[in-house]
Design an enzyme around this catalytic site. Structure first.
Site, mmCIF file in Angstrom:
data_model
loop_
_atom_site.group_PDB
_atom_site.id
_atom_site.type_symbol
_atom_site.label_atom_id
_atom_site.label_comp_id
_atom_site.label_asym_id
_atom_site.label_seq_id
_atom_site.Cartn_x
_atom_site.Cartn_y
_atom_site.Cartn_z
ATOM 1 N N ARG A 233 33.895 34.220 33.547
ATOM 2 C CA ARG A 233 33.714 35.194 32.458
ATOM 3 C C ARG A 233 33.738 34.423 31.142
ATOM 4 N NH1 ARG A 233 31.908 38.109 35.635
ATOM 5 N NH2 ARG A 233 32.555 40.197 36.248
ATOM 6 N N ASP A 257 27.400 29.855 32.905
ATOM 7 C CA ASP A 257 26.581 30.968 33.403
ATOM 8 C C ASP A 257 26.994 32.252 32.700
ATOM 9 O OD1 ASP A 257 24.612 32.076 35.249
ATOM 10 O OD2 ASP A 257 26.313 33.103 36.174
ATOM 11 N N GLU A 262 27.859 37.570 25.580
ATOM 12 C CA GLU A 262 26.618 37.659 26.366
ATOM 13 C C GLU A 262 26.015 39.063 26.403
ATOM 14 O OE1 GLU A 262 28.111 36.418 30.302
ATOM 15 O OE2 GLU A 262 27.614 38.427 31.012
ATOM 16 N N HIS A 294 23.934 34.418 33.369
ATOM 17 C CA HIS A 294 24.690 35.236 34.331
ATOM 18 C C HIS A 294 23.867 35.503 35.594
ATOM 19 C CE1 HIS A 294 28.466 37.915 34.336
ATOM 20 N NE2 HIS A 294 28.124 37.619 35.593
HETATM 21 P P1 NAD Z 1 39.255 36.261 43.437
HETATM 22 O O1 NAD Z 1 40.057 37.439 43.014
HETATM 23 O O2 NAD Z 1 39.026 36.026 44.892
HETATM 24 O O3 NAD Z 1 39.930 34.923 42.833
HETATM 25 C C1 NAD Z 1 40.433 34.842 41.534
HETATM 26 C C2 NAD Z 1 41.625 33.906 41.568
HETATM 27 O O4 NAD Z 1 42.108 33.750 40.232
HETATM 28 C C3 NAD Z 1 42.790 34.453 42.420
HETATM 29 O O5 NAD Z 1 43.217 33.468 43.336
HETATM 30 C C4 NAD Z 1 43.859 34.772 41.387
HETATM 31 O O6 NAD Z 1 45.178 34.579 41.881
HETATM 32 C C5 NAD Z 1 43.534 33.759 40.294
HETATM 33 N N1 NAD Z 1 44.134 34.104 39.022
HETATM 34 C C6 NAD Z 1 44.393 35.346 38.494
HETATM 35 N N2 NAD Z 1 45.001 35.220 37.300
HETATM 36 C C7 NAD Z 1 45.131 33.888 37.072
HETATM 37 C C8 NAD Z 1 45.688 33.136 36.007
HETATM 38 N N3 NAD Z 1 46.244 33.735 34.947
HETATM 39 N N4 NAD Z 1 45.641 31.789 36.105
HETATM 40 C C9 NAD Z 1 45.085 31.177 37.179
HETATM 41 N N5 NAD Z 1 44.546 31.838 38.219
HETATM 42 C C10 NAD Z 1 44.582 33.174 38.159
HETATM 43 O O7 NAD Z 1 37.903 36.351 42.645
HETATM 44 P P2 NAD Z 1 36.511 35.621 42.991
HETATM 45 O O8 NAD Z 1 35.695 36.503 43.847
HETATM 46 O O9 NAD Z 1 36.797 34.222 43.425
HETATM 47 O O10 NAD Z 1 35.832 35.632 41.549
HETATM 48 C C11 NAD Z 1 36.326 34.832 40.488
HETATM 49 C C12 NAD Z 1 35.677 35.248 39.186
HETATM 50 O O11 NAD Z 1 34.272 34.952 39.243
HETATM 51 C C13 NAD Z 1 35.691 36.777 38.926
HETATM 52 O O12 NAD Z 1 36.875 37.155 38.285
HETATM 53 C C14 NAD Z 1 34.496 36.995 38.067
HETATM 54 O O13 NAD Z 1 34.920 36.961 36.710
HETATM 55 C C15 NAD Z 1 33.602 35.786 38.337
HETATM 56 N N6 NAD Z 1 32.297 36.155 38.918
HETATM 57 C C16 NAD Z 1 31.166 35.708 38.293
HETATM 58 C C17 NAD Z 1 29.912 35.995 38.821
HETATM 59 C C18 NAD Z 1 28.645 35.475 38.187
HETATM 60 O O14 NAD Z 1 27.557 35.932 38.557
HETATM 61 N N7 NAD Z 1 28.700 34.523 37.278
HETATM 62 C C19 NAD Z 1 29.834 36.771 39.974
HETATM 63 C C20 NAD Z 1 31.005 37.202 40.594
HETATM 64 C C21 NAD Z 1 32.239 36.886 40.060
#
Ligand code: NAD
Length: 336
Positions: A233, A257, A262, A294
């Site tokens: 994000r 990305d 954005e 994105h």
């Molecule tokens: P997920 O929930 O499986 O993993 C997120 C991880 O971050 C978890 O292990 C959680 O414990 C950790 N976390 C939470 N707060 C934290 C903190 N303060 N410090 C460190 N770690 C922390 O999520 P995911 O499916 O792996 O997705 C991760 C991120 O990717 C999403 O939050 C989303 O913002 C982003 N995303 C982007 C796209 C894209 O197209 N660019 C698509 C999907 C998701």
């Protein structure tokens, strides 16, 4: 259910209609949901939204007045929603917690390889008959240290792929994931990760705690020439601080990305417009910055899963079934 689908592109329509099979009455609106466009939702009990739709308190109030009972997110993140307000108004939120972590992880590794070996620049040079290698020097990924901030579904897959390149993997997470350790990752405090990593890749959600997790202090603590990658994000990164880091060459390269502002840019063809965002335009001037709009999630598998889960979330609500993908205010706060 009568569903107003906001921010809908032809690909959204194609995949949602295929999953829907006429179960729900879907109406597709191209505009992004904002306070101004919320009037389009009047009379629809469900609205279906994506990452840059605006669901702040005022917009939610307007939606509630128009009869919205359910908000179905076509994404995992819910940082764009005022959950407290939604709960007060009795609006249920459902999301797609996982659709293809591989899509985002593979795009992340694609960005790292492209940025490191300057493939995006080489492509244009060769087409131009310029076969000079000056400025295309990269480094071996083998034996490099990669720091993964957020070792959930996507972070672990990035780590696994990069292990195959011979990288050493460090991780930082508030909630350690046993899978990360099993695949050879080592958990360290954030400061140590920042200090030791040649590449830092962000995979945590955007929360009040992770807002600007990359800031002047983290940049200062990083290795000289660090590669920074953000496919998570935009607001995880203080963009102005990163620009300073790029100018001083503390940051060796940057792949994005996602971008803090954005919502005003991504997913639209602005090639004939004057872009007013000077910070974004400054980023584009660096030869060592690579930006995609994105698109990390954008694979056939991900779009199919997003559409299937969204339709089944709406059906669960309609039939009064417990929806496991409901975003509950208390749980969201506890998970921070
Ligand atoms: P997920 O929930 O499986 O993993 C997120 C991880 O971050 C978890 O292990 C959680 O414990 C950790 N976390 C939470 N707060 C934290 C903190 N303060 N410090 C460190 N770690 C922390 O999520 P995911 O499916 O792996 O997705 C991760 C991120 O990717 C999403 O939050 C989303 O913002 C982003 N995303 C982007 C796209 C894209 O197209 N660019 C698509 C999907 C998701």
């Amino acid at each position: 259910m009568k569903v107003a689908v906001f921010s809908s592109k032809p690909y959204d329509q194609k995949f949602l209609e295929k999953s829907n099979q006429n179960q729900h009455e879907l109406t597709f609106f191209e505009p992004r949901l904002t306070l101004e466009t919320a009037s389009l939702a009047v009379g629809f009990n469900t609205i279906c939204v994506f990452v840059n739709d605006q669901l702040d308190a005022k917009t939610l109030e307007k939606l509630a007045q128009g009869g919205t009972k359910l908000i179905a997110l076509r994404c995992a993140g819910f940082n764009n929603i005022d959950l407290k307000k939604a709960s007060e108004l009795g609006i249920i939120i459902v999301r797609v917690p996982a659709y293809s972590p591989y899509s985002v992880a593979e795009h992340t590794v694609g960005l790292i390889l492209t940025l490191n070996r300057k493939l995006h620049r080489a492509y244009y040079r060769v087409r131009d008959g310029n076969f000079s290698l000056d400025g295309l020097l990269g480094f071996d990924l083998n034996k490099r240290t990669v720091g993964i901030i957020g070792t959930g579904k996507i972070g672990v897959i990035v780590a696994k792929i990069l292990t195959g390149f011979g990288c050493k993997i460090l991780g930082y997470d508030l909630y350690p994931n046993p899978e990360f350790k099993t695949m050879g990752g080592e958990y360290v405090p954030l400061q140590k990760l920042v200090k030791q990593s040649d590449i830092i890749s962000l995979h945590c959600p955007l929360t009040p705690e992770t807002y600007h997790i990359i800031n002047p202090e983290t940049i200062n603590n990083a290795k000289d020439g660090v590669m920074l990658v953000n496919t998570s994000r935009g607001a995880l990164i203080d963009t102005k601080a990163v620009i300073k880091g790029l100018k001083s060459e503390k940051i060796g390269s940057l792949a994005l990305d996602v971008y803090e502002q954005e919502a005003d840019l991504f997913f639209e063809d602005l090639s004939n417009e004057i872009i007013q965002d000077d910070t974004f335009q400054r980023l584009l001037t660096f030869p060592n910055v690579l930006i995609t709009g994105h698109q990390a999630f954008f694979t056939q598998e991900a779009l199919t899963n997003i559409a299937d889960t969204t339709i089944s979330n709406i059906t669960d609500f309609e039939q009064g079934n417990t929806c496991t993908n409901e975003v509950k205010l208390e749980k969201a706060v506890a998970n921070r």
